[in-house]
Write an enzyme that holds these catalytic residues in place. Structure first.
Site, PDB file in Angstrom:
ATOM      1  CD  GLU A 120      -2.955  -1.051   2.091  1.00 12.38           C
ATOM      2  OE1 GLU A 120      -3.397   0.001   2.585  1.00 12.38           O
ATOM      3  OE2 GLU A 120      -3.266  -2.090   2.794  1.00 12.38           O
ATOM      4  CG  HIS A 253      -8.715   5.599   1.082  1.00  7.79           C
ATOM      5  ND1 HIS A 253      -8.454   5.553  -0.069  1.00  7.79           N
ATOM      6  CD2 HIS A 253      -8.245   4.869   1.883  1.00  7.79           C
ATOM      7  CE1 HIS A 253      -7.952   4.303  -0.379  1.00  7.79           C
ATOM      8  NE2 HIS A 253      -7.746   3.808   1.113  1.00  7.79           N
ATOM      9  NE  ARG A 301      -4.250   5.303   2.659  1.00  2.00           N
ATOM     10  CZ  ARG A 301      -4.828   4.540   3.528  1.00  2.00           C
ATOM     11  NH1 ARG A 301      -5.415   5.154   4.456  1.00  2.00           N
ATOM     12  NH2 ARG A 301      -4.659   3.032   3.473  1.00  2.00           N
ATOM     13  CG  HIS A 362      -9.921   6.116   5.317  1.00  2.11           C
ATOM     14  ND1 HIS A 362     -10.841   5.190   4.917  1.00  2.11           N
ATOM     15  CD2 HIS A 362      -8.773   5.558   5.436  1.00  2.11           C
ATOM     16  CE1 HIS A 362     -10.403   4.163   5.172  1.00  2.11           C
ATOM     17  NE2 HIS A 362      -9.083   4.065   5.514  1.00  2.11           N
ATOM     18  NE  ARG A 397      -4.749   5.237   9.243  1.00 10.74           N
ATOM     19  CZ  ARG A 397      -5.013   4.018   8.359  1.00 10.74           C
ATOM     20  NH1 ARG A 397      -4.954   2.894   8.735  1.00 10.74           N
ATOM     21  NH2 ARG A 397      -5.903   4.491   7.470  1.00 10.74           N
TER      22      ARG A 397
HETATM   23  P1  FAD Z   1     -14.120   0.444  15.345  1.00  5.02           P
HETATM   24  O1  FAD Z   1     -13.710  -0.457  14.687  1.00  5.02           O
HETATM   25  O2  FAD Z   1     -14.706   1.840  14.550  1.00  5.02           O
HETATM   26  O3  FAD Z   1     -15.119   0.336  16.439  1.00  5.02           O
HETATM   27  C1  FAD Z   1     -15.661   1.039  17.245  1.00  5.02           C
HETATM   28  C2  FAD Z   1     -16.760   0.465  18.096  1.00  5.02           C
HETATM   29  O4  FAD Z   1     -17.444   1.394  18.977  1.00  5.02           O
HETATM   30  C3  FAD Z   1     -18.018   0.121  17.248  1.00  5.02           C
HETATM   31  O5  FAD Z   1     -18.480  -1.250  17.578  1.00  5.02           O
HETATM   32  C4  FAD Z   1     -19.208   1.150  17.643  1.00  5.02           C
HETATM   33  O6  FAD Z   1     -20.290   0.707  17.601  1.00  5.02           O
HETATM   34  C5  FAD Z   1     -18.652   1.339  19.052  1.00  5.02           C
HETATM   35  N1  FAD Z   1     -19.153   2.654  19.441  1.00  5.02           N
HETATM   36  C6  FAD Z   1     -19.030   3.890  19.048  1.00  5.02           C
HETATM   37  N2  FAD Z   1     -19.550   4.812  19.904  1.00  5.02           N
HETATM   38  C7  FAD Z   1     -20.284   4.091  20.917  1.00  5.02           C
HETATM   39  C8  FAD Z   1     -21.025   4.616  22.030  1.00  5.02           C
HETATM   40  N3  FAD Z   1     -21.259   5.575  22.172  1.00  5.02           N
HETATM   41  N4  FAD Z   1     -21.287   3.602  22.655  1.00  5.02           N
HETATM   42  C9  FAD Z   1     -21.267   2.263  22.598  1.00  5.02           C
HETATM   43  N5  FAD Z   1     -20.682   1.799  21.321  1.00  5.02           N
HETATM   44  C10 FAD Z   1     -20.049   2.630  20.714  1.00  5.02           C
HETATM   45  N6  FAD Z   1      -6.928   0.174   8.904  1.00  5.02           N
HETATM   46  C11 FAD Z   1      -6.074  -0.626   8.598  1.00  5.02           C
HETATM   47  O7  FAD Z   1      -5.021  -1.007   9.493  1.00  5.02           O
HETATM   48  N7  FAD Z   1      -5.973  -1.519   7.416  1.00  5.02           N
HETATM   49  C12 FAD Z   1      -7.114  -1.513   6.473  1.00  5.02           C
HETATM   50  O8  FAD Z   1      -7.042  -2.231   5.722  1.00  5.02           O
HETATM   51  C13 FAD Z   1      -8.145  -0.672   6.965  1.00  5.02           C
HETATM   52  N8  FAD Z   1      -9.036  -0.319   5.951  1.00  5.02           N
HETATM   53  C14 FAD Z   1     -10.274   0.539   6.401  1.00  5.02           C
HETATM   54  C15 FAD Z   1     -11.311   0.441   5.256  1.00  5.02           C
HETATM   55  C16 FAD Z   1     -12.291   1.427   5.725  1.00  5.02           C
HETATM   56  C17 FAD Z   1     -13.539   1.228   4.807  1.00  5.02           C
HETATM   57  C18 FAD Z   1     -12.512   2.062   6.841  1.00  5.02           C
HETATM   58  C19 FAD Z   1     -13.744   2.850   7.276  1.00  5.02           C
HETATM   59  C20 FAD Z   1     -11.225   2.136   7.770  1.00  5.02           C
HETATM   60  C21 FAD Z   1     -10.175   1.220   7.430  1.00  5.02           C
HETATM   61  N9  FAD Z   1      -9.071   1.274   8.101  1.00  5.02           N
HETATM   62  C22 FAD Z   1      -8.071   0.405   8.073  1.00  5.02           C
HETATM   63  C23 FAD Z   1      -9.093   1.792   9.447  1.00  5.02           C
HETATM   64  C24 FAD Z   1      -9.527   0.885  10.486  1.00  5.02           C
HETATM   65  O9  FAD Z   1     -10.487  -0.110  10.144  1.00  5.02           O
HETATM   66  C25 FAD Z   1      -9.972   1.685  11.985  1.00  5.02           C
HETATM   67  O10 FAD Z   1      -9.058   2.431  12.221  1.00  5.02           O
HETATM   68  C26 FAD Z   1      -9.983   0.414  13.052  1.00  5.02           C
HETATM   69  O11 FAD Z   1     -10.810  -0.662  12.686  1.00  5.02           O
HETATM   70  C27 FAD Z   1     -10.477   1.079  14.139  1.00  5.02           C
HETATM   71  O12 FAD Z   1     -10.931   0.084  15.078  1.00  5.02           O
HETATM   72  P2  FAD Z   1     -11.511   0.531  16.618  1.00  5.02           P
HETATM   73  O13 FAD Z   1     -11.714  -0.806  17.327  1.00  5.02           O
HETATM   74  O14 FAD Z   1     -10.631   1.592  17.076  1.00  5.02           O
HETATM   75  O15 FAD Z   1     -12.917   1.258  16.162  1.00  5.02           O
HETATM   76  C1  SIN Z   2      -7.236   0.716   2.310  1.00  2.00           C
HETATM   77  O1  SIN Z   2      -7.261  -0.878   1.946  1.00  2.00           O
HETATM   78  O2  SIN Z   2      -6.850   1.324   1.214  1.00  2.00           O
HETATM   79  C2  SIN Z   2      -7.297   0.897   3.574  1.00  2.00           C
HETATM   80  C3  SIN Z   2      -6.202   0.655   4.434  1.00  2.00           C
HETATM   81  C4  SIN Z   2      -5.901   1.857   5.554  1.00  2.00           C
HETATM   82  O3  SIN Z   2      -6.797   2.602   5.567  1.00  2.00           O
HETATM   83  O4  SIN Z   2      -5.005   1.530   6.296  1.00  2.00           O
END
Ligand code: FAD
Ligand code: SIN
Length: 563
Positions: A120, A253, A301, A362, A397
């Site tokens: 990437e 993104h 990015r 993103h 990032r």
């Molecule tokens: P999240 O996975 O967002 O989980 C947050 C949780 O908190 C959810 O369950 C939500 O419902 C809950 N929540 C929120 N507010 C409340 C509340 N008030 N009360 C109760 N529950 C609540 N990163 C990578 O490293 N590699 C990738 O390939 C990648 N691809 C991505 C693709 C997309 C489309 C997106 C959007 C992001 C991507 N990212 C990627 C970024 C990465 O997915 C996120 O940064 C990461 O998953 C965040 O994880 P988290 O556990 O912190 O939060």
């Molecule tokens: C992607 O697959 O391009 C998302 C990866 C990331 O947000 O880290």
């Protein structure tokens, strides 16, 4: 309607990668209540495509991954924090596999099955472990299946955290509070949690609270993030007096699917597609990344998103084109099944022609300040994942470093608690918190008002606090947000609590933090680009740290943000 009190050793808020991995580990030390505001798999994690960056290839090294991360972070990463995640990566990936995660593999030259490593933007080597282009879905499946088998964990779906329980809720006078905050002497005892279906607000008390509520993408009109990403945890922690930092660094993104007339969540076209050689052109066929950066389409990015933004502004076009068709149908269906199918549903055959793409909000690099063990500045409040600001990402990032950060910091938080079991005993000292005060509230029938306010904030952020910023736009954003915030706070005081209202209030809080951070940073660095200060200025090579009693301080970079 009945409000109840729930007591556990650990309260985990959020069921993405950070919350789930922490819950699994914490269950070895005590009881866990895992609260999530929608269904358990509703999270940013579930949508992750590209994968998890980890040094796995013998031709790669910790130094390479560290160097790529620091370079993307534009002088603002905390190198110690970066080393922590990079060095711990392989062990955490092995643990995920042990827990049932199925990564994509391939057979190498010696006939051995090895993890397939994608590429990437900003990475000098292939180092992204993935489950085709469905990494997040597979992660959620594996972690939720693991959780289902652990009796110490009780999951509360459709429960929305409203506010963290601290001395604040005990009715301290504002002077006491001020004094207590200035001593960094605030303790978290759990949270007020709204049961979405009944409207009841319950008290969840715990010795340790882990905030893992993810990012803020929903603050912008166009985003790759699902509905849940409304910055709740950051807003809650900020209200409670926690330090929050680096909020100006919003990652856009470069490539989300452009569909005429559609708004809201934009489907992501993974950077891994460019990692497989896809090229970006404008509608006249010019490969505009050539000459902009030596890595061309695989530049970091911020560079790619800004170049697309400039290309669109120059031409007046609504999108640019991403072409991977030369790889052929067989390869594309196997490597990117989700992207292939989703585009097909929209009448786009990616094996035969280019994909129309635009940048979309993103990822948030900033968040609640934590130390190397995931501790926030509020006692017994830990934060992990996208809600946290660990210092890993700096001003930008590096792709696929966020899932890695989430698993590593949740693990470190657990290790810290396991070594300091006294923390768990402290929960029995929890004061008696009052039940949620519902008096004087009325049903806000005009749901449309909430919806309009939400759209106003999202449009404001997109138009004035987007990829390219100016002083004038930021000042205007601050003035307008002040008006929206007054209206929102007024509903909040007068209305029956609903998840939508909780989210709207948080969106406005977090939007304010982003605007303030952006106004303070009088330079351009990483994801923050202001045409009034187009150059990097090293007198700003610092973190902009804020907290709710009005402090905004520039902290010099020196080890962890606080210790
Ligand atoms: P999240 O996975 O967002 O989980 C947050 C949780 O908190 C959810 O369950 C939500 O419902 C809950 N929540 C929120 N507010 C409340 C509340 N008030 N009360 C109760 N529950 C609540 N990163 C990578 O490293 N590699 C990738 O390939 C990648 N691809 C991505 C693709 C997309 C489309 C997106 C959007 C992001 C991507 N990212 C990627 C970024 C990465 O997915 C996120 O940064 C990461 O998953 C965040 O994880 P988290 O556990 O912190 O939060
Ligand atoms: C992607 O697959 O391009 C998302 C990866 C990331 O947000 O880290």
């Amino acid at each position: 309607m009945n409000s109840a009190t729930y007591r556990s050793d650990f309260l985990v808020i959020g069921s993405g990668i950070a919350g789930l991995t922490f819950a699994i580990k914490a269950s070895a030390l005590g009881t866990v209540h895992l609260v999530t505001k929608k269904k358990d798999s509703d999270s940013n994690t579930n949508y992750a495509q590209g994968g998890i960056a980890t040094v796995m290839d013998p031709g790669d090294s910790v130094e390479n991954h560290v160097a790529d991360t620091l370079k993307a972070g534009a002088g603002l990463c905390n190198e110690d924090a970066v080393r922590l995640i990079v060095e711990s990566g392989p062990e955490r990936i092995a643990e995920l596999i042990e827990w049932g995660m199925r990564f994509t593999t391939r057979i190498d030259e010696d006939g051995k099955e090895v993890l397939d490593l994608g590429r990437e933007g900003g990475h000098s080597k292939n180092r992204i472990v993935h489950a085709r282009d469905l990494t997040g879905k597979e992660l959620e499946r594996a972690l939720l299946e693991k959780i289902a088998g652990i009796s110490a964990i009780r999951v509360f779906e459709d429960h929305t955290a409203v506010d963290i329980l601290t001395e604040h809720q005990l009715g301290f006078s504002s002077t006491d509070r001020q004094r207590s905050r200035s001593r960094d002497d605030i303790t978290c005892y759990g949270a007020y949690i709204l049961e979405n279906a009944t409207g009841d607000v319950h008290l969840f008390t715990a010795s340790v609270t882990m905030l893992a509520t993810g990012g803020v993408g929903q603050i912008y009109q166009h985003t790759t993030n699902p509905e849940i990403a409304t910055g709740d945890g950051i807003a809650m922690a900020f209200r409670a007096g926690a330090l929050v930092s680096d909020m100006e660094f919003i990652q856009f993104h470069p490539t989300s699917l452009y569909l005429e007339g559609r708004e809201g969540r934009f489907f992501l076209i993974s950077e891994a597609v460019r990692g497989e050689g896809a090229v970006l052109t404008n509608l006249r066929g010019r490969r505009f990344m050539e000459g902009v950066h030596p890595m061309k389409e695989l530049a970091p990015r911020d560079v790619v998103a800004r170049t697309i933004d400039a290309e669109l502004k120059k031409s007046g076009d609504k999108f640019v084109l991403l072409d991977i068709s030369f790889k052929g149908e067989v390869f594309l269906k196997k490597r990117f099944p989700q992207i292939y199918e989703r585009c097909k549903e929209e009448g786009i055959d990616i094996a035969r022609g280019p994909i129309p793409v635009v940048p979309a909000a993103h990822y948030l690099c900033g968040g609640v300040v934590t130390d190397s063990n995931g501790r926030s500045s509020v006692r017994n409040l830990f934060v992990s994942g996208e809600s946290a600001c660990t210092g890993v990402h700096g001003a930008n990032r590096l792709a696929s470093n966020s899932l890695l950060e989430g698993i590593v910091y949740s693990h470190r938080a657990w290790c810290h608690i396991a070594e300091n079991r006294g923390l768990l005993a402290s929960g029995s000292d929890a004061p008696n918190f009052p039940a949620w005060n519902k008096e004087g509230t009325f049903d806000l029938e005009e749901w449309i008002l909430i919806q309009h306010n939400k759209e106003d904030v999202k449009r404001l952020m997109w138009d004035y606090v987007g990829i390219v910023r100016t002083n004038l736009r930021l000042q205007r954003a601050r003035r307008r947000l002040k008006i929206f915030s007054e209206e929102i706070n007024d509903y909040y005081r007068r209305s029956t609590l609903s998840p939508e209202l909780v989210e709207l209030r948080n969106l406005a809080t977090v939007a304010g933090l982003i605007i303030e951070g952006a106004l303070w940073r009088k330079e351009s660095r990483g994801l923050h680009y202001n045409t009034d200060y187009p150059d990097m200025d090293d007198s700003y090579r610092k973190n902009i740290v804020m907290r709710s009693n009005g402090d905004t301080v520039l902290r010099p970079l020196s080890g962890f943000l606080f210790s």
